[in-house]
Design a protein around this motif. Structure first.
Motif, PDB file in Angstrom:
ATOM      1  N   LEU A 101       0.844  -1.194   0.000  1.00 17.98           N
ATOM      2  CA  LEU A 101       0.000   0.000   0.000  1.00 17.98           C
ATOM      3  C   LEU A 101       0.880   1.246   0.000  1.00 17.98           C
ATOM      4  N   LEU A 102       0.552   2.161  -0.892  1.00 20.36           N
ATOM      5  CA  LEU A 102       1.226   3.450  -0.983  1.00 20.36           C
ATOM      6  C   LEU A 102       0.164   4.502  -1.224  1.00 20.36           C
ATOM      7  N   GLU A 103       0.285   5.630  -0.541  1.00 25.19           N
ATOM      8  CA  GLU A 103      -0.616   6.756  -0.775  1.00 25.19           C
ATOM      9  C   GLU A 103       0.212   7.949  -1.194  1.00 25.19           C
ATOM     10  N   GLU A 104      -0.308   8.676  -2.186  1.00 28.46           N
ATOM     11  CA  GLU A 104       0.390   9.857  -2.682  1.00 28.46           C
ATOM     12  C   GLU A 104      -0.594  11.014  -2.768  1.00 28.46           C
ATOM     13  N   TRP A 105      -0.191  12.159  -2.237  1.00 26.31           N
ATOM     14  CA  TRP A 105      -0.951  13.398  -2.311  1.00 26.31           C
ATOM     15  C   TRP A 105      -0.171  14.341  -3.227  1.00 26.31           C
TER      16      TRP A 105
END
Length: 164
Positions: A101-105
């Protein structure tokens, strides 16, 4: 029980088996939004309702995040590009099914405000991918509500700073 996830790089935001991408507009300037995301980690519960606790770890190189309902994450900050991007990878979680899981803003100036793009990139077995895809409307709603709440808080802070 917490378990380790597969480490991924920033390119996972574009190559993950499941990519949920949401956008929203904020009146706040990119620098204010970036500060809230990357520098005031402990403040996340004030504007992102799903988050019950967030705190920096490892001298700011990581984060511990807890969601309402008991899901926990240990994360590594993968990118902290002022006023442009903030991304983190989940290294350990108690959430079932997820393998990576990776989140990018991403922050883009839009007039006097900011266009915010949140990418939720994940991998897991077929039932996990199906469940995550089904959760898309709820995640989108949560994101848009969080951005509206953050924007309101930042507008209040801005007007507080302008008062004599």
């Amino acid at each position: 029980m917490a378990r380790a996830l597969r480490p991924v790089g920033l390119d996972f935001a574009e190559s993950a088996p499941v990519r949920l991408v949401f956008t929203a507009a904020a009146v706040a300037a990119p620098e204010a939004v970036y500060r809230a995301l990357a520098e005031d980690v402990a403040g996340w519960p004030r504007w992102f309702r799903a988050v019950s606790l967030a705190r920096p770890t490892h001298g700011g190189a990581g984060r511990e995040v807890r969601l309402r309902g008991g899901v926990r994450f240990q994360e590594t900050i993968m990118a902290a590009d002022p006023e442009q991007r903030y991304a983190y990878r989940v290294d350990e979680t108690n959430a079932p099914g997820v393998q990576a899981l990776l989140e990018e803003w991403r922050l883009t100036p839009a007039g006097s405000g900011t266009r915010i793009r949140w990418t939720f990139a994940a991998a897991g077995p077929a039932p996990f991918r199906l469940a995550l895809t089904a959760a898309r409307p709820g995640l989108g709603h949560s994101f848009r509500t969080a951005v509206r709440t953050l924007d309101g808080l930042l507008a209040g802070q801005s007007s507080d700073h302008q008062r004599p």
